[in-house]
Design a protein around this motif. Structure first.
Motif, PDB file in Angstrom:
ATOM      1  N   UNK A 238       0.793  -1.338   0.053  1.00  0.00           N
ATOM      2  CA  UNK A 238      -0.077   0.097  -0.025  1.00  0.00           C
ATOM      3  C   UNK A 238       0.849   1.248  -0.007  1.00  0.00           C
ATOM      4  N   UNK A 239       2.078   1.340   0.193  1.00  0.00           N
ATOM      5  CA  UNK A 239       3.082   2.465   0.361  1.00  0.00           C
ATOM      6  C   UNK A 239       3.530   2.724  -1.043  1.00  0.00           C
ATOM      7  N   UNK A 240       3.143   2.021  -2.161  1.00  0.00           N
ATOM      8  CA  UNK A 240       3.664   2.340  -3.331  1.00  0.00           C
ATOM      9  C   UNK A 240       2.664   2.654  -4.408  1.00  0.00           C
ATOM     10  N   UNK A 241       1.556   3.035  -4.110  1.00  0.00           N
ATOM     11  CA  UNK A 241       0.292   3.443  -4.653  1.00  0.00           C
ATOM     12  C   UNK A 241       0.385   4.358  -5.548  1.00  0.00           C
ATOM     13  N   UNK A 242       1.518   5.241  -5.804  1.00  0.00           N
ATOM     14  CA  UNK A 242       1.614   6.576  -6.462  1.00  0.00           C
ATOM     15  C   UNK A 242       2.551   6.163  -7.793  1.00  0.00           C
ATOM     16  N   UNK A 243       3.234   5.127  -7.455  1.00  0.00           N
ATOM     17  CA  UNK A 243       4.317   4.937  -8.577  1.00  0.00           C
ATOM     18  C   UNK A 243       3.904   4.350  -9.756  1.00  0.00           C
ATOM     19  N   UNK A 244       3.078   4.987 -10.503  1.00  0.00           N
ATOM     20  CA  UNK A 244       2.590   4.416 -11.642  1.00  0.00           C
ATOM     21  C   UNK A 244       3.274   4.095 -12.934  1.00  0.00           C
TER      22      UNK A 244
END
Lengths: 237, 237
Positions: free
Chosen positions: B185-191
């Motif tokens: 859940x801590x990487x949800x921005x790394x598209x």
DNA sequence: AAGGTTCCTAAGGATTCCGTAAGTACCCTC
DNA sequence: GAGGGTACTTACGGAATCCTTAGGAACCTT
């Protein structure tokens, strides 16, 4: 069943109002709490809360502590919201029993999508049945629209617009409600923007350019989704 | 439930025979291997093995190593057998991907009940029938993928990505859902990270570089797995 | 320590989406 | 019917999104 109840915990009334409108317009029932203490009480009393939206930064009992106490008495999914993105806080939140973690600022779409995902993950499957009427089919889960068995590609904006209208079938929806639902509470004045999107949507799903069949205009108010029903033929009296 | 197949790995033929009779009389089909190498080969070859019974003390490649290699190519449950009861070896075994650990000597009842427990535990969540469509086959248990009868090697990331998409066939999966599922859940921005992995996956399973056949992109939302189906025809303005 | 994977990051170029603006058509009131 | 406000339509360019590639870090095996 379809109207899931969300407990919204935040000390800022501005934030609460914004989130409440967003959530209610997405079809959820919203219960509010200002502090961690209130939240715990609410869970104990109310019982049937389907999801908790919890801000971490709160006076009194912090969000982490609130999370822990809620988890002690309930298995309700908890979605934590925070401005901080430190690793430590994240770990704390998850240790306290949070199910997901969302960093401010976030878009409305992301919030809703996370809520959906969380509810789906926890409680089997929360699925909205596809909508269907003569010639138009809208599959919300698959994000698919077909007009007369012909698949039609909608952009995200168009699809969200259609989704909102279809879910409120028959009821007129105000401009500002749609604007708020699509782009957030700070864009409720930009009606022209809405008109263009409505136009693009119509161009894709309306078959007869002379006579709209699904997306009707409510003059000086907004729009209304209602299939088939033709306007009464114009007739000079 | 029907005839489950167990791969029995032990260098001692005496032990093998004893266990084989025990297992076959309990209704299992038994495949044997004398060494770690043989075991790995057996898994790689055909025959969907439902469980591996692995002795740790073996000549050549040790049991730990065998365990690690099997885990690399398959999700099959592994039950480790050992004479040692040191904490260290236990930890090593679990680190290498073992699912349970049984110390010799043990009774028949205990062995069977552990096997049952393991199969129940695993089959509840992870025993998923292989997926197959025209030209693409995905075996979740063995972690193998074939495109047009041609085996294709996928890295762990790629396989997990494909797994999630295939299990949600037809439904678009949001970026952050995939990111969360793959990396937490801590990487949800790394598209962008996701995009690259998607690209690598596509390069391996898509045959026509001009027209994707399986992994479709949902603009501003995520990706969707759906075989063959062409892109919906876009209406020209 | 060398060789091989896997994976992350960065940078470009291509594509899609959307906000703005400008002109036209419609509706309601007077 | 005329006028003012509201709604529709279209188009264009900026912005965001997506794709592709490549280089190097980190990891694991020989």
């Amino acid at each position: 069943m379809t109207t899931a109840k969300i407990l919204l915990v935040d000390d800022d009334s501005q934030v609460r109002r914004a989130l409440r409108t967003t959530l209610t317009s997405a079809g959820y029932t919203v219960v509010e709490a200002r502090t961690g203490e209130e939240a715990v009480e609410e869970i104990q009393a109310e019982g049937a809360v389907n999801l908790v939206l919890l801000d971490l930064k709160m006076p009194g009992m912090g969000g982490i502590e609130a999370c822990r106490r809620i988890r002690k008495i309930s298995d309700v999914p908890i979605l934590v919201i925070s401005v901080l993105r430190t690793q430590e806080e994240k770990v704390q939140a998850f240790d306290a029993g949070a199910d997901d973690y969302l960093v401010k600022p976030f878009g409305i779409q992301e919030l809703l999508s996370r809520i959906h995902a969380l509810r789906r993950r926890v409680s089997g499957s929360e699925s909205i049945p596809p909508y269907e009427s003569v010639g138009l089919k809208v599959d919300f889960e698959r994000r698919r629209v077909t007009v007369g068995d012909q698949p039609v590609h909608l952009t995200p904006s168009e699809f969200e617009l259609l989704r909102y209208l279809v879910l409120n079938e028959g009821k007129p929806v105000a401009h500002h409600t749609l604007l708020q639902s699509l782009w957030g509470p700070e864009h409720t004045r930009e009606i022209q923007r809405l008109r263009v999107t409505i136009n693009q949507l119509r161009r894709k799903i309306e078959t007869d350019p002379e006579q709209v069949r699904y997306v009707h205009t409510e003059h000086q108010f907004g729009y209304r989704f209602e299939p088939i029903v033709q306007k009464p033929a114009k007739r000079r009296l």
